[in-house]
Write an enzyme that holds these catalytic residues in place. Structure first.
Site, short mmCIF file in Angstrom:
data_model
loop_
_atom_site.label_atom_id
_atom_site.label_comp_id
_atom_site.label_asym_id
_atom_site.label_seq_id
_atom_site.Cartn_x
_atom_site.Cartn_y
_atom_site.Cartn_z
N ASN A 38 -6.73 -2.82 14.53
CA ASN A 38 -8.15 -3.14 14.31
C ASN A 38 -8.31 -4.36 13.39
OD1 ASN A 38 -7.44 -2.15 11.84
ND2 ASN A 38 -8.89 -0.44 11.82
N ASP B 280 0.82 -1.21 0.00
CA ASP B 280 0.00 0.00 0.00
C ASP B 280 0.85 1.26 0.00
OD1 ASP B 280 1.00 -0.37 2.56
OD2 ASP B 280 -0.93 -0.86 3.44
N GLU C 87 -9.37 -1.96 5.67
CA GLU C 87 -9.98 -1.70 6.97
C GLU C 87 -11.19 -2.61 7.19
OE1 GLU C 87 -8.35 -0.01 8.98
OE2 GLU C 87 -7.88 2.03 8.36
N HIS D 117 -6.66 -4.81 10.51
CA HIS D 117 -6.50 -4.58 9.07
C HIS D 117 -5.24 -5.26 8.52
CE1 HIS D 117 -4.37 -0.50 9.91
NE2 HIS D 117 -3.46 -1.29 9.40
C1 GLP Z 1 -0.11 0.16 8.50
C2 GLP Z 1 0.17 -0.63 7.23
C3 GLP Z 1 -0.05 -2.11 7.43
C4 GLP Z 1 0.63 -2.55 8.71
C5 GLP Z 1 -0.04 -1.88 9.87
C6 GLP Z 1 0.53 -2.27 11.22
O1 GLP Z 1 -1.39 0.66 8.59
N1 GLP Z 1 -0.59 -0.19 6.12
O2 GLP Z 1 0.41 -2.82 6.30
O3 GLP Z 1 0.57 -3.95 8.84
O4 GLP Z 1 0.10 -0.49 9.72
O5 GLP Z 1 1.63 -1.46 11.52
P1 GLP Z 1 2.60 -1.67 12.73
O6 GLP Z 1 3.45 -2.81 12.35
O7 GLP Z 1 3.38 -0.37 12.79
O8 GLP Z 1 1.76 -1.89 13.93
#
Ligand code: GLP
Length: 240
Positions: free
Chosen positions: A136, A67, A143, A138
């Site tokens: 959450n 993304d 989402e 995702h």
């Molecule tokens: C972001 C990314 C996800 C990632 C998530 C968790 O929103 N788009 O791909 O898995 O955050 O991030 P973190 O590893 O910093 O908790």
């Protein structure tokens, strides 16, 4: 579905790294799906070390990131394009033409999303997808409520995701409220998915993804429908 629980976040990251390295050694001309966020940072550190040690090469590897924020390009420090350069691409031998990240500056984001799907298809699909998990539930920027058949598209970010990712932006900047993300359907088509989650703050998202049922309310639960998925957890995220 396989679940591996390691004592610490470091050990879980090392395990995810080892799975990826073993895959790259078996299939040097592989197509990887790559995540951003804090969780995979130790994996990228180890991958760079393994590259420097001559254990792996990215010369014949094709990559697709999950993304990118809408409106952010490589020049923006909080873009995922600049994250990937900082943590991986500036340190390994992956040719720029083989790296793909949705273009957050695309004039026509819908068209960019379609082109991204076409590029994944042209590459023969994703062989090995490394995933993180949002608080959450995702995956990518899919989402809660995202359709399990969704493809790469423009998505709206939830207030909780915006809050969780605010620390990556300067105080006077507000994170973009939209992103271009691979869809859940796109992710599920990967041959192998390794999802890494560490820390107690992920325990609820982990249990809701793992316990099922597979419901769009918890995007991570879609992984029940994937052909080969390995959850790599530390004790804290596994709630043990
Ligand atoms: C972001 C990314 C996800 C990632 C998530 C968790 O929103 N788009 O791909 O898995 O955050 O991030 P973190 O590893 O910093 O908790």
């Amino acid at each position: 579905m396989e679940v591996i629980v390691k004592p610490t976040a470091e050990a879980a990251s090392a395990h995810a790294h080892d799975l990826l390295v073993a895959h790259m050694q078996r299939s040097p001309a592989t197509v990887l799906g790559l995540p951003t966020g804090a969780t995979p940072l130790p994996v990228y550190e180890r991958l760079v070390a393994s590259f420097r040690a001559g254990l792996i090469t990215f010369r014949t590897t094709t990559t697709f990131n999950l993304d990118e924020y809408l409106g952010l390009g490589t020049q923006h420090a909080a873009s995922y394009a600049s994250y990937m350069k900082r943590v991986l691409f500036d340190h390994v031998d992956c040719p720029p033409s083989q790296r793909h990240i949705p273009d957050g500056l695309a004039k026509d984001p819908q068209q960019e999303a379609l082109a991204y799907e076409a590029a994944i298809l042209a590459a023969g699909g994703i062989d090995f997808m490394l995933l993180g998990l949002g608080h959450n539930g995702h995956i990518g920027f899919n989402e809660p409520g995202s359709d399990f058949a969704s493809r790469t598209r423009l998505v709206d970010l939830t207030p909780s995701t915006l809050a969780a990712n605010k620390s990556y932006f300067a105080q006077d900047q507000s994170p973009p409220k939209q992103a271009i993300s691979m869809g859940i359907g796109t992710i599920l088509e990967a041959q192998t998915i390794v999802i890494l989650a560490t820390g107690a703050s992920k325990a609820e998202a982990v249990v809701r993804s793992l316990a099922g049922p597979a419901t769009p309310a918890v995007p991570g639960s879609a992984l029940h429908l994937a052909r080969n998925v390995i959850f790599v957890l530390d004790r804290a995220s596994a709630g043990s």
